[in-house]
Design an enzyme around this catalytic site. Structure first.
Site, short mmCIF file in Angstrom:
data_model
loop_
_atom_site.label_atom_id
_atom_site.label_comp_id
_atom_site.label_asym_id
_atom_site.label_seq_id
_atom_site.Cartn_x
_atom_site.Cartn_y
_atom_site.Cartn_z
N LYS A 77 -8.39 -23.10 2.52
CA LYS A 77 -6.92 -23.19 2.45
C LYS A 77 -6.37 -23.26 3.88
O LYS A 77 -6.88 -22.62 4.78
CB LYS A 77 -6.40 -21.95 1.72
CG LYS A 77 -4.91 -21.71 1.80
CD LYS A 77 -4.59 -20.35 1.20
CE LYS A 77 -3.12 -19.99 1.34
NZ LYS A 77 -2.85 -18.65 0.77
N LYS A 128 4.59 -17.48 -10.69
CA LYS A 128 4.95 -17.68 -9.28
C LYS A 128 5.83 -18.90 -9.11
O LYS A 128 5.52 -19.98 -9.61
CB LYS A 128 3.67 -17.82 -8.45
CG LYS A 128 3.91 -18.12 -6.97
CD LYS A 128 2.62 -18.12 -6.19
CE LYS A 128 2.81 -18.59 -4.76
NZ LYS A 128 1.57 -18.49 -3.95
N HIS A 140 -4.72 -15.46 -5.61
CA HIS A 140 -4.17 -15.16 -4.29
C HIS A 140 -4.36 -13.67 -4.02
O HIS A 140 -4.32 -12.85 -4.92
CB HIS A 140 -2.68 -15.52 -4.27
CG HIS A 140 -2.08 -15.63 -2.91
ND1 HIS A 140 -1.94 -14.56 -2.06
CD2 HIS A 140 -1.55 -16.70 -2.25
CE1 HIS A 140 -1.36 -14.96 -0.95
NE2 HIS A 140 -1.12 -16.25 -1.03
N HIS A 178 7.99 -19.55 -5.65
CA HIS A 178 7.76 -19.81 -4.22
C HIS A 178 8.28 -21.18 -3.79
O HIS A 178 7.67 -21.87 -2.97
CB HIS A 178 6.27 -19.67 -3.88
CG HIS A 178 6.04 -19.34 -2.42
ND1 HIS A 178 4.85 -19.58 -1.77
CD2 HIS A 178 6.86 -18.80 -1.50
CE1 HIS A 178 4.93 -19.18 -0.53
NE2 HIS A 178 6.14 -18.70 -0.33
N ASP A 182 -3.66 -24.58 -6.55
CA ASP A 182 -2.72 -25.11 -5.57
C ASP A 182 -3.35 -25.42 -4.22
O ASP A 182 -2.78 -26.17 -3.42
CB ASP A 182 -1.53 -24.16 -5.38
CG ASP A 182 -1.92 -22.81 -4.82
OD1 ASP A 182 -3.12 -22.49 -4.74
OD2 ASP A 182 -1.00 -22.04 -4.45
N ASN A 183 -4.51 -24.86 -3.92
CA ASN A 183 -5.25 -25.17 -2.70
C ASN A 183 -6.60 -24.49 -2.79
O ASN A 183 -6.90 -23.78 -3.76
CB ASN A 183 -4.50 -24.72 -1.43
CG ASN A 183 -3.89 -23.33 -1.50
OD1 ASN A 183 -2.67 -23.16 -1.46
ND2 ASN A 183 -4.73 -22.32 -1.63
N ARG A 217 3.11 -27.04 -4.71
CA ARG A 217 4.01 -26.88 -5.85
C ARG A 217 5.18 -27.85 -5.77
O ARG A 217 5.66 -28.35 -6.79
CB ARG A 217 4.47 -25.42 -5.93
CG ARG A 217 3.32 -24.49 -6.30
CD ARG A 217 3.60 -23.03 -5.88
NE ARG A 217 2.34 -22.32 -5.79
CZ ARG A 217 1.75 -21.66 -6.79
NH1 ARG A 217 2.35 -21.60 -7.96
NH2 ARG A 217 0.59 -21.07 -6.61
N CYS A 220 0.42 -23.28 -0.59
CA CYS A 220 0.97 -23.15 -1.94
C CYS A 220 2.33 -23.80 -2.17
O CYS A 220 2.48 -24.61 -3.07
CB CYS A 220 0.99 -21.69 -2.36
SG CYS A 220 1.66 -20.58 -1.11
N ASP A 228 -3.93 -19.94 -8.19
CA ASP A 228 -3.54 -19.78 -6.79
C ASP A 228 -4.78 -19.46 -5.95
O ASP A 228 -5.50 -18.48 -6.22
CB ASP A 228 -2.53 -18.63 -6.69
CG ASP A 228 -1.66 -18.71 -5.47
OD1 ASP A 228 -2.11 -19.28 -4.46
OD2 ASP A 228 -0.53 -18.18 -5.50
N ASP A 229 -5.04 -20.27 -4.93
CA ASP A 229 -6.16 -20.03 -4.00
C ASP A 229 -7.52 -20.01 -4.71
O ASP A 229 -8.42 -19.28 -4.31
CB ASP A 229 -5.97 -18.72 -3.23
CG ASP A 229 -4.81 -18.76 -2.25
OD1 ASP A 229 -4.07 -19.76 -2.24
OD2 ASP A 229 -4.64 -17.78 -1.50
#
Length: 776
Positions: free
Chosen positions: A428, A166, A261, A168, A367-368, A112, A108, A70-71
């Protein structure tokens, strides 16, 4: 009485027995609802049983492990040039392939949704985040039923499907204990789930869900708890349970970490490992990563190191406090990612130990790009950004010694975010490469040759599912649960396994997030950086020949106007085709306080919470912002010495709490580091039953607070500078301050020692017209 042998006939009654045998005729079962291809006679002796074939032919098919970070930016892993210790992820690269032109959505939930469905994220309803439904097809905040997930497809094909971490992807208003559960992992094709449903979570005090119900963390930070370890413990447990019982049935394990994240949190020994490592500053570290990237061959020889992003100062021009603070924040990020890598290593070691790793397709991506949400100075408070502000150096320095631990929730400054995206520009949310180009690792020892290679074909998150289905020789059904499915928008990457010189089979991909737009087509990319609140038509478009300009440094918009016009027109066509419109540049806190789904608890004005209820996530808490409201707690007659929390909303970054302590009723309101406390005088009397906090709004974000005991005012105080749209990412608990604490004034949890009958939260009229009417 004599017993009769079972083989002997039962004596007849005094009158002769009469039987009526059913005629032996053929039976027509064409109207049978349940499929059956055997023969049904009158008894089992003249019938032929039949069993349907096992679900899917999975013999010899590989297991699949999909790991989502994540991130985590393009330049954050060791195999992409970083100095951060990521030897286990580097090992995946060494056993397989690295991609340097893999792209995702800039946020995110959107990535996903594309990753798990093989379709563009707007098309499946996830234009933005699952936290909000804006009322348009592309902006539903949930995956459309017309887009089955890879878990649903693989489950139908005979795979076990396991989800950890996660999610989300479910509307946040629908993530309470009351559901509905159709968009939770188990509702979208997974057999098992353990993790968290929101965008982010405190790594030491996570709001956890096991299958379809909330659970408490198994231990505390003081006992060594950290979420990343817990997630891998459960991933190992799910796999162990599965292969112990069904070793011949392959599994799909989706493991999505909270790392990296915000909040950046790690065990103390990992924080100590990086102490002093970043004192040389972001300019030096970025240059070193760039040099390593070139040496590793993970970027082209002609790739430029992009200039510093706007707002990023030269390290040598910073004050000593800034250098000290910013270096510590990067240490927390590095420690967080290093610790995550070790957990990935534990999982891979376990798979090797049980003999499953060599026939496992491992896919790892982010994810980014790295986040810009820390602002120019970073933040020790994750609410400030959501409220449209940035933490100051002074604010952060007051919390310096908490960075990376459970007493603060940290994000780093822009300068370090750009380092994580080395050699790229921006972050991001943006459609520059820094926001959408991330690491991608694919390994499969039994199926991929050329281990350690780098691939440069353009690909996108929507290509991952078509690739998996191609590798596994599985064809998705045209209908799923009676719903016709939209076609896949991605293409298989399998062809790219064969070599570096093969041209990309992708030709076009659009991007959009909160008004930022881009289009990639045949090696060219047009993009625009949207100014929030400004007219979309006024956004200037830029043009890059990314096939030759890896880092998007040379804007050709003025030289290649015809090409730019062609790409802008193509973007609008793609936008109409894939449900990108209408463009919306409003940020999270504004959207969530404006739009609520029909039936959402957030459309209510009156809430009654009962004692011992399951905690409620932040996305379903009452919208108290800029309006009068009250918290009315009814208890059994108060006894001497009874104390504790009555109602708490929030966490260490902000919130509000009503509690009894040392005989006094207290309300604390914590927002952007400021704590406004009101305390009753004198102590409460034994036998008190109704304990109330009442806020009367007198102007925007200010008013008068009162405490009442049995309808008598016992304290009054002015309140000001209150939350506009968001006060916390933490949820609501009754009778306890569960998880990350709202207040520092009492012991952890501080459960109420008396008996709560109920807590009523009542909201007054909103100060301004809302997009939707609320329910009484």
């Amino acid at each position: 009485m004599p017993r009769h042998n079972r083989s002997e006939p039962t004596p007849a009654s005094s009158s002769e027995a009469v039987t009526h045998a059913r005629p032996a005729t053929a039976k027509d079962h064409t109207d049978r609802y349940q499929r059956f291809e055997g023969v049904i006679g009158n008894t089992f002796r003249d019938s032929t049983p039949w069993w349907p074939d096992p679900q899917g032919d999975t013999a010899e098919k590989p297991d699949v492990l999909m790991i989502v970070l994540d991130d985590v930016g393009f330049g954050s892993l060791g195999c992409y040039g970083s100095e951060i210790a990521t030897q286990h992820m580097d090992g995946i690269a060494a056993r397989g392939l690295r991609y340097n032109n893999f792209n995702v959505a800039p946020l995110c939930s959107a990535t996903r949704a594309a990753l798990l469905t093989g379709r563009n994220h707007h098309s499946v309803g996830m234009a933005y985040l699952s936290n909000v439904d804006s009322g348009y097809p592309g902006y539903r905040g949930r995956i459309a039923d017309e887009a089955s997930t890879v878990a649903e497809v693989l489950g139908d094909a005979g795979y076990a499907t396991l989800c950890v971490g996660k999610w989300h992807l479910a509307p946040l208003e629908q993530t309470t204990a009351a559901g509905p559960f159709d968009q939770w992992p188990l509702g979208r094709g997974f057999n098992r789930y353990y993790g968290f449903l929101d965008a982010l979570v405190d790594q030491f005090y996570p709001d956890l869900v096991h299958d379809n119900h909330r659970v408490d963390p198994p231990s505390t930070p003081e006992e060594g708890y950290h979420l990343s370890e817990d997630l891998v413990d459960h991933a190992v447990g799910f796999v162990r349970d599965h292969v112990s019982v069904a070793p011949d049935r392959p599994y799909f394990l989706y493991l999505a970490f909270g790392a990296a994240h915000t909040p950046h949190q790690a065990p103390s020994d990992y924080l100590e490992k990086y102490q002093g490592r970043y004192d040389t500053g972001w300019d030096q570290i970025r240059a070193e990563r760039y040099a390593r990237q070139r040496a590793l061959g993970v970027i082209p020889e002609n790739a430029e190191l992009a200039p510093r992003n706007p707002g990023v100062e030269a390290w040598d021009e910073l004050t000593e406090d800034q250098k000290t603070l910013y270096a510590r924040m990067e240490e927390a990020y590095a420690a967080f990612l290093d610790h995550t890598d070790d957990q990935i290593g534990r999982l891979l070691d376990y798979l090797a130990e049980i003999g499953r790793l060599d026939n496992t397709v491992v896919i790892l991506l982010s994810d980014n790009g790295a986040s810009q949400e820390g602002g120019p100075h970073g933040g020790c408070d994750i609410v400030t950004y959501e409220e449209g502000e940035f933490c100051t150096v002074e604010f952060n320095m007051e919390r310096y010694h908490t960075i990376g631990g459970p007493e603060s929730q940290v994000n780093f400054p822009w300068g370090w975010a750009q380092v994580e995206n080395t050699p790229l520009r921006y972050y991001k949310q943006n459609t520059y490469a820094g926001g959408v180009r991330t690491p991608l690792l694919i390994s499969w020892p039994k199926g991929i040759e050329g281990a350690g290679g780098v691939r440069s074909q353009f690909h996108h998150a929507a290509d991952v599912v078509p690739t998996l289905l191609d590798l596994l020789d599985i064809t998705a059904k045209d209908e799923y649960r009676g719903v016709r499915q939209m076609p896949y928008h991605g293409v298989s990457m399998r062809y790219s396994f064969d070599g570096t010189e093969v041209r990309s089979e992708r030709t076009t991909q659009y991007f959009e997030m909160i008004g930022h737009r881009a289009i990639w087509h045949d090696g060219w990319k047009a993009l625009t950086l949207h100014k929030k609140g400004g007219p979309f038509d006024d956004d200037p478009w830029q043009l890059y020949h990314v096939e030759e300009d890896f880092s998007e440094c040379v804007d050709l918009a003025n030289r290649e106007r015809e090409k730019l016009s062609e790409l802008v027109e193509l973007w609008w066509r793609e936008a109409e085709r894939y449900d990108v419109l209408p463009l919306d540049d409003r940020y999270l806190s504004v959207r969530t306080s404006t739009y609520q789904l029909p039936g959402s608890p957030r459309r209510r004005r009156n809430f009654t919470y009962l004692a011992h209820m399951t905690r409620i996530p932040a996305g379903a808490t009452p919208l108290i912002f800029n309006r009068s409201y009250s918290i009315e707690t009814r208890i059994r007659p108060l006894q001497e010495g009874e104390e504790g929390v009555l109602l708490a909303v929030g966490d260490v970054s902000g919130g509000y709490v009503l509690y009894l302590q040392a005989g006094r009723l207290v309300h604390e309101y914590h927002y952007l580091g400021r704590r406004q406390v009101i305390v009753s005088e004198p102590p409460l009397k034994v036998g008190s039953r109704l304990l109330v906090f009442d806020f009367e709004r007198t102007a925007d974000y200010r008013g008068t607070a009162r405490l009442l005991v049995d309808n008598t005012v016992v304290a009054e105080s002015a309140m000001s500078e209150m939350a506009r749209n968001m006060i916390s990412w933490g949820g609501l608990s009754v009778g306890i301050d569960a998880l990350s604490p709202v207040s520092r004034a009492y012991p952890k949890d501080f459960p109420f020692s008396g008996h709560i009958e109920r807590v009523d939260v009542r909201l007054g009229e909103p100060a301004s017209a809302q997009a939707l009417d609320v329910l009484d």
